[in-house]
Design a protein around this motif. Structure first.
Motif, PDB file in Angstrom:
ATOM      1  N   PRO A  33      -8.486   3.858  -6.661  1.00  0.00           N
ATOM      2  CA  PRO A  33      -8.812   2.358  -6.117  1.00  0.00           C
ATOM      3  C   PRO A  33      -8.974   2.315  -4.802  1.00  0.00           C
ATOM      4  O   PRO A  33      -8.103   2.939  -3.902  1.00  0.00           O
ATOM      5  CB  PRO A  33      -7.771   1.551  -6.816  1.00  0.00           C
ATOM      6  CG  PRO A  33      -7.429   2.336  -7.667  1.00  0.00           C
ATOM      7  CD  PRO A  33      -7.520   3.458  -7.659  1.00  0.00           C
ATOM      8  N   TRP A  79      -8.887  -7.400  -7.333  1.00  0.00           N
ATOM      9  CA  TRP A  79      -7.792  -6.180  -7.709  1.00  0.00           C
ATOM     10  C   TRP A  79      -7.672  -5.911  -9.018  1.00  0.00           C
ATOM     11  O   TRP A  79      -7.570  -4.730  -9.586  1.00  0.00           O
ATOM     12  CB  TRP A  79      -6.446  -6.563  -7.158  1.00  0.00           C
ATOM     13  CG  TRP A  79      -5.412  -5.745  -7.250  1.00  0.00           C
ATOM     14  CD1 TRP A  79      -4.180  -5.731  -7.898  1.00  0.00           C
ATOM     15  CD2 TRP A  79      -5.440  -4.413  -6.505  1.00  0.00           C
ATOM     16  NE1 TRP A  79      -3.314  -4.763  -7.936  1.00  0.00           N
ATOM     17  CE2 TRP A  79      -4.103  -3.933  -6.843  1.00  0.00           C
ATOM     18  CE3 TRP A  79      -6.264  -3.585  -5.835  1.00  0.00           C
ATOM     19  CZ2 TRP A  79      -3.752  -2.526  -6.472  1.00  0.00           C
ATOM     20  CZ3 TRP A  79      -5.713  -2.333  -5.452  1.00  0.00           C
ATOM     21  CH2 TRP A  79      -4.515  -1.887  -5.727  1.00  0.00           C
ATOM     22  N   GLU A 114     -10.428  -3.611 -10.131  1.00  0.00           N
ATOM     23  CA  GLU A 114     -10.135  -2.188  -9.703  1.00  0.00           C
ATOM     24  C   GLU A 114      -9.137  -1.260 -10.306  1.00  0.00           C
ATOM     25  O   GLU A 114      -9.114  -0.016 -10.788  1.00  0.00           O
ATOM     26  CB  GLU A 114      -9.722  -2.312  -7.965  1.00  0.00           C
ATOM     27  CG  GLU A 114      -9.995  -1.207  -7.268  1.00  0.00           C
ATOM     28  CD  GLU A 114      -9.804  -1.534  -5.691  1.00  0.00           C
ATOM     29  OE1 GLU A 114      -9.135  -0.953  -5.150  1.00  0.00           O
ATOM     30  OE2 GLU A 114     -10.781  -2.365  -5.204  1.00  0.00           O
TER      31      GLU A 114
END
Length: 217
Positions: free
Chosen positions: A2, A130, A133
């Motif tokens: 990530p 997020w 990811e």
């Protein structure tokens, strides 16, 4: 791996020993997803039911067990490394919220877990990115997960007779609930509902603007 969201230490993505904390080996994706508390239970948490010294003991133990790293991604926040997250299970038939444990999460992962609060604070885009990811999803998959969480929240929030079971903290830490915990929790609930009303507006007692934020309507 990530990319950085700009809010964590980069050490967990390198070859350092901190990579040992990334993703518990007994877990499979999704590693992080929204887990929203029904509106009737906002404010019903260990901070309301326990004396500060007991709550601090429990949360600090969670930090120590994880080495002050996030139990999901292994990262750390920029201002404080991790935050305590209470893990709840829900019995939808008997309408009981049962505490299963307390773990440490970085602010980014914690923001995904507390999806509704994140939405009302206008941080939904970063949290959605997020979640995608960390789980290895695309934007559509992450948005679908958020939509499902919102639908589940609306279903559970139709009921006002939810009960809260914190016996895990009592068994595990010999914590003693304070005498006025229930009263404090109800006061916090009214406060949080008012805050939601101010931020996003409500209809029929339920926050509805959040649906629009994730494209549900």
């Amino acid at each position: 791996m990530p990319r950085s969201t700009g809010s964590r230490s980069a050490g967990w993505r390198t070859g350092t020993s901190s990579t040992l904390y990334r993703y518990r080996p007994d877990r499979k994706a999704p590693y992080i997803r929204p887990w929203m508390v029904p509106q009737a239970l906002w404010g019903f948490n260990l901070r309301a039911f326990l004396a500060p010294e007991d709550w601090n003991r429990i949360r600090k133990d969670a930090y120590a067990r994880s080495g002050s790293r996030c139990r999901v991604c292994g990262g750390r926040g920029p201002q404080w490394p991790v935050e305590a997250d209470e893990g709840w299970a829900y019995d939808d038939e008997r309408r009981i919220q049962t505490l299963k444990g307390v773990i440490s999460l970085c602010p980014d992962c914690h923001g995904v877990r507390h999806w509704g609060k994140t939405m009302t604070e206008g941080r939904q885009d970063a949290a959605l990115a997020w979640m995608a990811e960390v789980n290895g999803w695309n934007h559509t998959e992450a948005a679908r997960c958020g939509e499902q969480a919102m639908k589940q929240w609306h279903t559970r929030s139709r009921h006002t007779d939810w009960q809260c079971d914190i016996s895990w903290a009592i068994r595990t830490y010999s914590a003693v609930p304070i005498r006025d915990g229930e009263t404090l929790a109800r006061e916090l609930n009214r406060k949080f509902v008012r805050q939601a009303q101010t931020r996003v507006g409500v209809r029929a007692g339920h926050v509805t603007h959040i649906e629009h934020l994730i494209g549900e309507r």
